[in-house]
Scaffold this active site. Structure first.
Site, PDB file in Angstrom:
ATOM      1  N   LYS A   1      -3.667   7.984  -3.339  1.00  0.00           N
ATOM      2  CA  LYS A   1      -3.116   7.456  -4.585  1.00  0.00           C
ATOM      3  C   LYS A   1      -3.583   8.328  -5.731  1.00  0.00           C
ATOM      4  O   LYS A   1      -4.779   8.441  -5.996  1.00  0.00           O
ATOM      5  CB  LYS A   1      -3.573   6.015  -4.792  1.00  0.00           C
ATOM      6  CG  LYS A   1      -3.071   5.439  -6.110  1.00  0.00           C
ATOM      7  CD  LYS A   1      -3.328   3.966  -6.230  1.00  0.00           C
ATOM      8  CE  LYS A   1      -2.980   3.499  -7.626  1.00  0.00           C
ATOM      9  NZ  LYS A   1      -3.223   2.063  -7.796  1.00  0.00           N
TER      10      LYS A   1
ATOM     11  N   LYS B   1       1.220   7.818  -2.648  1.00  0.00           N
ATOM     12  CA  LYS B   1       1.752   7.249  -3.880  1.00  0.00           C
ATOM     13  C   LYS B   1       1.341   8.087  -5.069  1.00  0.00           C
ATOM     14  O   LYS B   1       0.150   8.371  -5.187  1.00  0.00           O
ATOM     15  CB  LYS B   1       1.207   5.827  -4.024  1.00  0.00           C
ATOM     16  CG  LYS B   1       1.472   5.194  -5.367  1.00  0.00           C
ATOM     17  CD  LYS B   1       0.692   3.925  -5.527  1.00  0.00           C
ATOM     18  CE  LYS B   1       0.891   3.439  -6.936  1.00  0.00           C
ATOM     19  NZ  LYS B   1       0.069   2.321  -7.269  1.00  0.00           N
TER      20      LYS B   1
END
Ligand code: PBG
Length: 329
Positions: free
Chosen positions: A200, A253
């Site tokens: 992330k 992500k």
């Protein structure tokens, strides 16, 4: 020989007949692979469009079934729940409270749909802390890692007790997967899977989400704990560590801007991979469509097929229902 002209090899032989072309299509996408985010707010009777996120609503628990029904009708049966709490404090203590929107939504949806759907919860503190960071703060304003990771275990357990099928930690604390695994195991939930937001990145593309979730940090940014967008090796180390800690599914992500990470991670692990087509990426597509610069149907399908080609098994996307409907046509 291969550079002869006129060419001997003509790839268009594989392209001109639509049935042939479709028969050798390498990548598929099905509604079962899509996960729809749902934003739950306190109160009742609410379905309020979120201004910065096209086609996405804030739902009160009592009306959530409307969104779920639409998705299920299109074939989407997995949901990622985000909640806006009734109040925030320095320690984000509403995050593990039974009477908060996420826990209530879990009970409501499980009662109504049972095993027909999968409920995944985002396990983080930024929606619940007054300062908007993803964990507890130290006196000098840094995010304290280990106590925050322990709190994430407590939050995850409260979600699972309320009915979550899968938990998805997104706070980027080191050791958070191990902490959550231990909390779930100790609580008797040895078979509840963890989908880790493992690669992330500290990204500028979470803007519309932070508006929608009220989770923007009140000072500083998240670069002290989220991954630097410039570092691909570091971004592969994260998920490999998460795998060792017991993660069952790994995630990249954002997604459209990080397909290189997805493709490399696909080579580095045997675990299922998810990716998150985040709010800013989604709105980039929507704004282009609204401006007439991008065809909606082809644009949506191409973006989501691209993520499958790069290696994603699962795609978390605000367009889940629209894409599922397009796939059925
Ligand atoms: C953290 C979380 C964020 C998103 C999902 N989980 C925001 C952040 O890290 O600041 C972003 C998703 C999106 O932009 O669509 N709880």
């Amino acid at each position: 020989m291969t550079c002869a002209f006129p060419p001997r090899t003509r790839l268009r032989r594989l392209r001109e007949n639509r049935v042939l072309a479709e028969s050798i299509r390498e990548v598929s996408l099905e509604p079962r692979q899509l996960i729809l985010p749902l934003f739950v707010v306190p109160g009742s009777g609410k379905r309020t469009p979120i201004s910065g996120l096209y086609g996405v609503d804030h739902w009160s628990v009592d009306r959530l079934y409307e969104g779920a029904d639409e998705a299920i009708a299109a074939g989407v049966k997995s949901f990622m729940l985000f909640g806006l709490p009734t109040e925030k404090d320095a320690n984000g203590s509403t995050a593990w409270r039974e009477d908060q929107p996420v826990q209530q939504a879990l009970r409501f949806l499980k009662e109504r749909y049972g095993r027909e759907i999968q409920l995944i919860t985002d396990v983080c503190m930024c929606e619940y802390t007054a300062h908007g960071h993803c964990g507890f703060l130290t006196a000098d304003g840094r995010v304290e890692n280990d106590s925050s990771a322990a709190a994430l275990g407590r939050i995850a357990l409260s979600h699972v007790r309320a009915g979550a099928d899968t938990v998805a930690p997104s706070a980027m604390m080191d050791g958070q997967v191990a902490s959550i695994r231990k909390a779930l195991d100790d609580g008797g939930f040895q078979t509840t899977p963890i989908m880790s937001y493992s690669s992330k990145f500290a990204s500028a593309f979470y803007g519309p989400f932070r508006e929608a979730a009220g989770s923007a940090p009140s000072f500083g940014d998240r670069r002290g704990y989220q991954a630097p967008s410039t570092n691909w090796r570091e971004a592969i180390r994260e998920p490999l560590l998460d795998e060792e800690e017991g993660a069952d599914i790994l995630m990249v992500k954002p997604s459209l801007l990080y397909m290189d990470i997805l493709a490399r991670l696909r080579e580095a692990t045997m675990l299922p991979l998810a990716c998150y087509l985040v709010s800013g990426e989604y709105m980039m597509l929507r704004h282009a469509m609204a401006a007439g610069a991008l065809d909606e149907e082809r644009g949506l399908l191409e973006a989501h097929f691209a993520l499958r080609r790069a290696g994603a098994d699962l795609i978390i996307t605000y367009a889940a229902v629209d894409v599922a409907r397009l796939l059925k046509r």
